[in-house]
Design a protein around this motif. Structure first.
Motif, PDB file in Angstrom:
ATOM      1  N   PRO A  48       0.835  -1.219   0.000  1.00  0.00           N
ATOM      2  CA  PRO A  48       0.000   0.000   0.000  1.00  0.00           C
ATOM      3  C   PRO A  48       0.862   1.258   0.000  1.00  0.00           C
ATOM      4  CG  PRO A  48      -0.008  -1.038   2.166  1.00  0.00           C
ATOM      5  CD  PRO A  48       0.706  -1.982   1.246  1.00  0.00           C
ATOM      6  N   LYS A  49       0.276   2.310  -0.536  1.00  0.00           N
ATOM      7  CA  LYS A  49       0.982   3.598  -0.543  1.00  0.00           C
ATOM      8  C   LYS A  49       1.031   4.150   0.883  1.00  0.00           C
ATOM      9  CE  LYS A  49      -0.676   4.845  -5.169  1.00  0.00           C
ATOM     10  NZ  LYS A  49      -1.689   3.779  -5.354  1.00  0.00           N
ATOM     11  N   ASN A  50       1.938   5.103   1.084  1.00  0.00           N
ATOM     12  CA  ASN A  50       2.045   5.806   2.365  1.00  0.00           C
ATOM     13  C   ASN A  50       2.249   4.844   3.532  1.00  0.00           C
ATOM     14  OD1 ASN A  50       1.509   8.240   0.970  1.00  0.00           O
ATOM     15  ND2 ASN A  50      -0.690   7.777   1.069  1.00  0.00           N
ATOM     16  N   ARG A  51       3.051   3.835   3.303  1.00  0.00           N
ATOM     17  CA  ARG A  51       3.336   2.890   4.383  1.00  0.00           C
ATOM     18  C   ARG A  51       4.364   3.525   5.329  1.00  0.00           C
ATOM     19  NH1 ARG A  51       5.602  -3.301   3.607  1.00  0.00           N
ATOM     20  NH2 ARG A  51       4.847  -4.121   5.604  1.00  0.00           N
ATOM     21  N   THR A  52       4.030   3.626   6.594  1.00  0.00           N
ATOM     22  CA  THR A  52       4.918   4.241   7.579  1.00  0.00           C
ATOM     23  C   THR A  52       5.008   3.335   8.788  1.00  0.00           C
ATOM     24  OG1 THR A  52       3.142   5.442   8.699  1.00  0.00           O
ATOM     25  CG2 THR A  52       4.204   6.546   6.817  1.00  0.00           C
ATOM     26  N   GLU A  53       5.790   3.817   9.784  1.00  0.00           N
ATOM     27  CA  GLU A  53       5.958   3.005  10.986  1.00  0.00           C
ATOM     28  C   GLU A  53       4.676   2.914  11.803  1.00  0.00           C
ATOM     29  OE1 GLU A  53       9.198   4.954  12.828  1.00  0.00           O
ATOM     30  OE2 GLU A  53      10.719   3.875  11.683  1.00  0.00           O
ATOM     31  N   ILE A  54       3.786   3.836  11.543  1.00  0.00           N
ATOM     32  CA  ILE A  54       2.537   3.788  12.297  1.00  0.00           C
ATOM     33  C   ILE A  54       1.358   3.340  11.427  1.00  0.00           C
ATOM     34  CG2 ILE A  54       3.270   5.535  13.951  1.00  0.00           C
ATOM     35  CD1 ILE A  54       1.672   7.577  12.336  1.00  0.00           C
ATOM     36  N   MET A  55       1.617   3.126  10.164  1.00  0.00           N
ATOM     37  CA  MET A  55       0.527   2.712   9.275  1.00  0.00           C
ATOM     38  C   MET A  55       1.020   1.581   8.374  1.00  0.00           C
ATOM     39  SD  MET A  55      -2.018   5.148   7.076  1.00  0.00           S
ATOM     40  CE  MET A  55      -0.778   5.815   6.002  1.00  0.00           C
ATOM     41  N   TYR A  56       0.331   0.465   8.461  1.00  0.00           N
ATOM     42  CA  TYR A  56       0.647  -0.721   7.645  1.00  0.00           C
ATOM     43  C   TYR A  56       2.083  -1.206   7.879  1.00  0.00           C
ATOM     44  CZ  TYR A  56      -3.031   1.808   5.108  1.00  0.00           C
ATOM     45  OH  TYR A  56      -4.138   2.546   4.784  1.00  0.00           O
ATOM     46  N   ALA A  57       2.553  -1.064   9.079  1.00  0.00           N
ATOM     47  CA  ALA A  57       3.953  -1.415   9.344  1.00  0.00           C
ATOM     48  C   ALA A  57       4.167  -2.921   9.289  1.00  0.00           C
ATOM     49  CB  ALA A  57       4.396  -0.866  10.693  1.00  0.00           C
ATOM     50  N   THR A  58       3.204  -3.674   9.763  1.00  0.00           N
ATOM     51  CA  THR A  58       3.376  -5.129   9.767  1.00  0.00           C
ATOM     52  C   THR A  58       2.956  -5.709   8.414  1.00  0.00           C
ATOM     53  OG1 THR A  58       1.144  -5.577  10.553  1.00  0.00           O
ATOM     54  CG2 THR A  58       2.844  -5.163  12.233  1.00  0.00           C
ATOM     55  N   ALA A  59       3.461  -6.908   8.168  1.00  0.00           N
ATOM     56  CA  ALA A  59       3.142  -7.562   6.892  1.00  0.00           C
ATOM     57  C   ALA A  59       1.650  -7.850   6.784  1.00  0.00           C
ATOM     58  CB  ALA A  59       3.951  -8.846   6.763  1.00  0.00           C
ATOM     59  N   ALA A  60       1.074  -8.301   7.906  1.00  0.00           N
ATOM     60  CA  ALA A  60      -0.352  -8.636   7.872  1.00  0.00           C
ATOM     61  C   ALA A  60      -1.201  -7.399   7.621  1.00  0.00           C
ATOM     62  CB  ALA A  60      -0.747  -9.305   9.186  1.00  0.00           C
ATOM     63  N   ASP A  61      -0.828  -6.292   8.277  1.00  0.00           N
ATOM     64  CA  ASP A  61      -1.588  -5.060   8.089  1.00  0.00           C
ATOM     65  C   ASP A  61      -1.442  -4.538   6.658  1.00  0.00           C
ATOM     66  OD1 ASP A  61      -3.266  -3.046   8.828  1.00  0.00           O
ATOM     67  OD2 ASP A  61      -1.723  -1.830   9.818  1.00  0.00           O
ATOM     68  N   ALA A  62      -0.227  -4.602   6.167  1.00  0.00           N
ATOM     69  CA  ALA A  62      -0.007  -4.147   4.794  1.00  0.00           C
ATOM     70  C   ALA A  62      -0.772  -5.011   3.803  1.00  0.00           C
ATOM     71  CB  ALA A  62       1.489  -4.171   4.487  1.00  0.00           C
ATOM     72  N   LYS A  63      -0.794  -6.310   4.076  1.00  0.00           N
ATOM     73  CA  LYS A  63      -1.498  -7.209   3.161  1.00  0.00           C
ATOM     74  C   LYS A  63      -2.998  -6.942   3.176  1.00  0.00           C
ATOM     75  CE  LYS A  63      -1.626 -12.076   1.814  1.00  0.00           C
ATOM     76  NZ  LYS A  63      -1.062 -13.413   2.082  1.00  0.00           N
ATOM     77  N   ASP A  64      -3.506  -6.626   4.355  1.00  0.00           N
ATOM     78  CA  ASP A  64      -4.936  -6.340   4.454  1.00  0.00           C
ATOM     79  C   ASP A  64      -5.318  -5.080   3.685  1.00  0.00           C
ATOM     80  OD1 ASP A  64      -5.320  -8.560   5.961  1.00  0.00           O
ATOM     81  OD2 ASP A  64      -5.218  -7.524   7.892  1.00  0.00           O
ATOM     82  N   HIS A  65      -4.378  -4.167   3.541  1.00  0.00           N
ATOM     83  CA  HIS A  65      -4.672  -2.903   2.858  1.00  0.00           C
ATOM     84  C   HIS A  65      -3.935  -2.794   1.523  1.00  0.00           C
ATOM     85  CE1 HIS A  65      -5.643  -2.129   7.109  1.00  0.00           C
ATOM     86  NE2 HIS A  65      -6.559  -1.290   6.628  1.00  0.00           N
ATOM     87  N   ALA A  66      -3.607  -3.935   0.970  1.00  0.00           N
ATOM     88  CA  ALA A  66      -2.842  -3.932  -0.275  1.00  0.00           C
ATOM     89  C   ALA A  66      -3.672  -3.377  -1.425  1.00  0.00           C
ATOM     90  CB  ALA A  66      -2.389  -5.345  -0.598  1.00  0.00           C
ATOM     91  N   ASP A  67      -2.966  -2.769  -2.363  1.00  0.00           N
ATOM     92  CA  ASP A  67      -3.607  -2.290  -3.585  1.00  0.00           C
ATOM     93  C   ASP A  67      -3.603  -3.420  -4.608  1.00  0.00           C
ATOM     94  OD1 ASP A  67      -3.872   0.281  -2.499  1.00  0.00           O
ATOM     95  OD2 ASP A  67      -1.820   0.783  -3.108  1.00  0.00           O
ATOM     96  N   GLY A  68      -4.765  -3.659  -5.209  1.00  0.00           N
ATOM     97  CA  GLY A  68      -4.870  -4.736  -6.189  1.00  0.00           C
ATOM     98  C   GLY A  68      -4.824  -4.238  -7.614  1.00  0.00           C
ATOM     99  N   SER A  69      -4.339  -5.087  -8.480  1.00  0.00           N
ATOM    100  CA  SER A  69      -4.294  -4.715  -9.892  1.00  0.00           C
ATOM    101  C   SER A  69      -4.224  -5.980 -10.748  1.00  0.00           C
ATOM    102  CB  SER A  69      -3.077  -3.834 -10.168  1.00  0.00           C
ATOM    103  OG  SER A  69      -3.045  -3.461 -11.531  1.00  0.00           O
ATOM    104  N   LEU A  70      -4.881  -5.905 -11.921  1.00  0.00           N
ATOM    105  CA  LEU A  70      -4.837  -7.025 -12.852  1.00  0.00           C
ATOM    106  C   LEU A  70      -3.522  -6.976 -13.634  1.00  0.00           C
ATOM    107  CD1 LEU A  70      -6.579  -9.415 -13.953  1.00  0.00           C
ATOM    108  CD2 LEU A  70      -7.209  -7.886 -15.831  1.00  0.00           C
ATOM    109  N   ILE A  71      -2.824  -8.078 -13.658  1.00  0.00           N
ATOM    110  CA  ILE A  71      -1.488  -8.123 -14.258  1.00  0.00           C
ATOM    111  C   ILE A  71      -1.492  -9.099 -15.433  1.00  0.00           C
ATOM    112  CG2 ILE A  71       0.933  -8.684 -13.857  1.00  0.00           C
ATOM    113  CD1 ILE A  71      -0.015  -6.190 -12.412  1.00  0.00           C
ATOM    114  N   ASN A  72      -0.871  -8.685 -16.500  1.00  0.00           N
ATOM    115  CA  ASN A  72      -0.558  -9.581 -17.612  1.00  0.00           C
ATOM    116  C   ASN A  72       0.959  -9.767 -17.632  1.00  0.00           C
ATOM    117  OD1 ASN A  72      -3.212  -8.166 -18.552  1.00  0.00           O
ATOM    118  ND2 ASN A  72      -3.012  -9.982 -19.824  1.00  0.00           N
ATOM    119  N   ASN A  73       1.387 -10.916 -17.249  1.00  0.00           N
ATOM    120  CA  ASN A  73       2.817 -11.207 -17.273  1.00  0.00           C
ATOM    121  C   ASN A  73       3.103 -12.007 -18.543  1.00  0.00           C
ATOM    122  OD1 ASN A  73       5.501 -11.593 -16.563  1.00  0.00           O
ATOM    123  ND2 ASN A  73       5.046 -13.444 -15.390  1.00  0.00           N
TER     124      ASN A  73
END
Lengths: 287, 322
Positions: free
Chosen positions: B276-301
């Motif tokens: 997620p954007k704006n990840r700081t020590e007080i926001m989305y610092a842990t992996a679980a928290d960041a994953k919960d607020h992750a930004d999704g996007s459709l990818i063509n690899n």
């Protein structure tokens, strides 16, 4: 007596068979791979209106249309009818890539020389476009064949490889209000004889991008003709126009000055598709 | 072409041409000739006429009434014939060998496919690279095991292991625009694939040798794993389990009965989750928290893949006449 007659007949037949075998010596090892081949390109002009687009461009997709004119030579020593010479020219427009669309909104909206990040205008106005590009080349067509699609549609095709000289006209348009430093990196000596930069701290964001003008480089290509009939073919090509460029127009070598040293030899990959018209429209066949 | 090849009738096998009364009933030239009657040799290639002759015996017919054949006709003996043929073959080998067509059976108008895939297993180790990502380039090492149900349909499983390297724009964006790109790396993927081979062809290389090839389409579904590369290394990344459909097209060049060269393009499509954007020590610092607020996007690899296939069994038998 009968046995002697039989022996004589068998001997005559055996000799005649041996002589027949000599006459019927196989020529397959030295034969061409295909007989009665339609000479779909030999001694023919090829005129192909085409569409072309960059592949995986960093900052701007170059999309445009143009034409290819090629003459397929015949009976060149060592190469036979596999060589041709041609030119290709394309006029293009530029479209921002998704990367640019993602970066731009995050940049500061107005110029702030106190920060190292460029403003939106400083970032966007430095990107260059490629209004015209083309190449002159020599082409080799070593492979030709035919294919069956779904067991019903039989079409001829050939693969070709090209090498030559590329040309590109690059264009960037950074106004003086944005690219205001007309002598980036210039310095002077102070009263103590110490060299001092005119601009402190150095700011590459207001330097002219130096990424416009003409470029000459190397051209490489490879493609396939899929013949729809004797004189029309679908032409698909991957082309690499390689020349010195600095697509972002920004400081590349981290000396905080935008100069010619920031240009580097880059490959500009394009995919092109066109319809080739072969002239004359009739084909000849090999023996 | 096959329907237009007409051999000269043998002189002793019956009338050379149809009776005048039947001439008007002859088939039109553009139609396939009707099967000949046993006693009518007109218009048909005699495929068996040369079989009983020995090599080098010539083509002249012999009238048994004029020449003493030495011994009367007797019942055919296969073993004896084979022995004679073998002796003759040895005799021929003693002299300079001339490659000549032995009979009409050796002249084929349309050659058979040089490679059959039906009921064979393809083991394809391959390598690949990303084609459509200008920030990070993935290289893959993988393999596919495919079983051909028919000559054009196959089902297979594949597995890929990924390694990555950053491309020039990754550094440029950070240095020039002062922005850190959000990047995921891919760790592995696996899929169940179905292959269809609609295009078959051959081409000549420099007008001297022929190479056969085919083009196939692939569609499949599988799973994979991506991993967030944190913009700031002090924060932990996290992994995503992905559902990964794929489609692709490839070409296969036949090198021998058990070896082929394959190259193609595959598009792995999935919905990925990014840091997620704006990840700081007080926001989305842990992996679980960041994953919960992750930004999704459709990818063509989109990946280019090239590999060499090994086929089992290593040989095959034709089931139809050539």
């Amino acid at each position: 007596m009968k046995n002697h007659t039989l022996l004589a007949v068998v001997s005559i037949l055996a000799v005649s068979g041996s002589a027949d075998a000599d006459r019927r010596q196989s020529t397959l090892p030295t034969d061409v791979a295909v007989r009665h081949r339609r000479l779909l390109v030999k001694n023919r002009f090829e005129l192909a209106p085409l569409f072309e687009s960059t592949i995986n461009a960093d900052f701007r997709h170059i999309i445009g249309g143009g034409a290819k004119l090629e003459y397929h030579l015949g009976n060149i020593p060592l190469f036979g009818d596999t060589l041709s010479i041609g030119v290709v020219g394309v006029g293009s427009t530029a479209i921002n890539t998704k990367l640019v669309d993602k970066i731009r909104p995050t940049l500061e909206p107005t110029i702030d020389n106190k920060t190292r990040e460029p403003s939106q205008d400083e970032f966007m106005n430095r990107l260059n476009a490629m209004p015209v590009h083309g190449a002159g080349y020599l082409s080799l067509t070593p492979w030709y064949g035919k294919l069956a699609a779904f067991g019903q549609a039989y079409v001829a095709f050939d693969f070709y490889f090209q090498a030559g000289i590329s040309y590109a006209q690059l264009k960037s348009n950074c106004p003086a209000t944005v690219c205001s430093d007309m002598s980036p990196g210039s310095s002077h000596e102070d009263s103590n004889g110490v060299t001092v930069q005119d601009e402190m701290p150095l700011n590459p964001n207001n330097d002219p991008p130096l990424n416009n003008g003409s470029r000459v480089g190397v051209y490489l290509g490879g493609g396939i003709h899929v013949f729809l009939n004797d004189f029309l073919a679908l032409d698909m090509t991957v082309r690499d126009y390689a020349f010195t460029d600095n697509p972002s127009g920004a400081d590349f070598n981290a000396d905080l000055i935008v100069s010619s040293a920031d240009n580097r030899f880059l490959h500009h990959l394009f995919f092109g598709v066109g319809i080739s018209v072969m002239l004359p429209t009739t084909v000849k066949r090999t023996p | 072409m096959a329907g237009t090849a007409i051999a000269q009738p043998k002189g002793k096998k019956g009338p050379a041409t149809a009776a005048p009364g039947k001439a008007g009933k002859a088939p039109a030239p553009d139609k396939t000739p009707a099967p000949a009657n046993p006693g009518d040799a007109g218009g048909e290639i005699e495929m068996d006429a040369d079989d009983g002759k020995q090599a080098g015996a010539g083509s002249g017919d012999v009238n048994p009434d004029e020449i003493d054949m030495g011994e009367p006709d007797k019942q055919g003996d296969l073993n004896a014939d084979l022995n004679i043929a073998e002796q003759n073959a040895n005799a021929v080998k003693a002299t300079p060998v001339k490659k000549t067509p032995l009979s009409w059976q050796d002249i084929v108008v349309v050659i058979r496919k040089p490679f059959l895939k039906v009921r064979r297993t393809e083991l394809l180790p391959f390598v690949g690279t990303t084609m459509n990502d200008n920030m990070v380039r993935h290289y893959t090492v993988g393999g596919e095991l495919a079983y051909y149900l028919t000559d054009v349909l196959a089902v297979g499983v594949e597995g890929l292991y990924y390694v990555h390297s950053f491309r020039e724009p990754f550094d440029l964006v950070a240095r020039q625009a002062r922005r850190l790109p959000t990047i995921n790396q891919y760790n592995w993927s696996a899929a169940l694939n179905f292959h269809y081979v609609p295009v078959y062809g051959k081409f000549a290389v420099f007008d001297h040798s022929l190479v056969t090839w085919e083009a196939s389409f692939t569609a499949g579904i599988g799973a994979g794993q991506s991993e967030v590369i944190p913009r700031d290394t002090k924060f932990p990344g996290f992994t995503n389990l992905l559902i990964v459909p794929n489609v692709g097209a490839s070409m296969r060049f036949f090198l021998s009965k058990w070896l082929t060269l394959s190259l193609g393009i595959r598009d792995y499509v999935f919905y990925d989750h990014f840091e997620p954007k704006n990840r700081t020590e007080i926001m989305y610092a842990t992996a679980a928290d960041a994953k919960d607020h992750a930004d999704g996007s459709l990818i063509n690899n989109v990946m280019f893949q090239i590999g060499v296939s090994f086929w089992l069994p290593t040989t095959f038998e034709y089931t139809t006449f050539r």
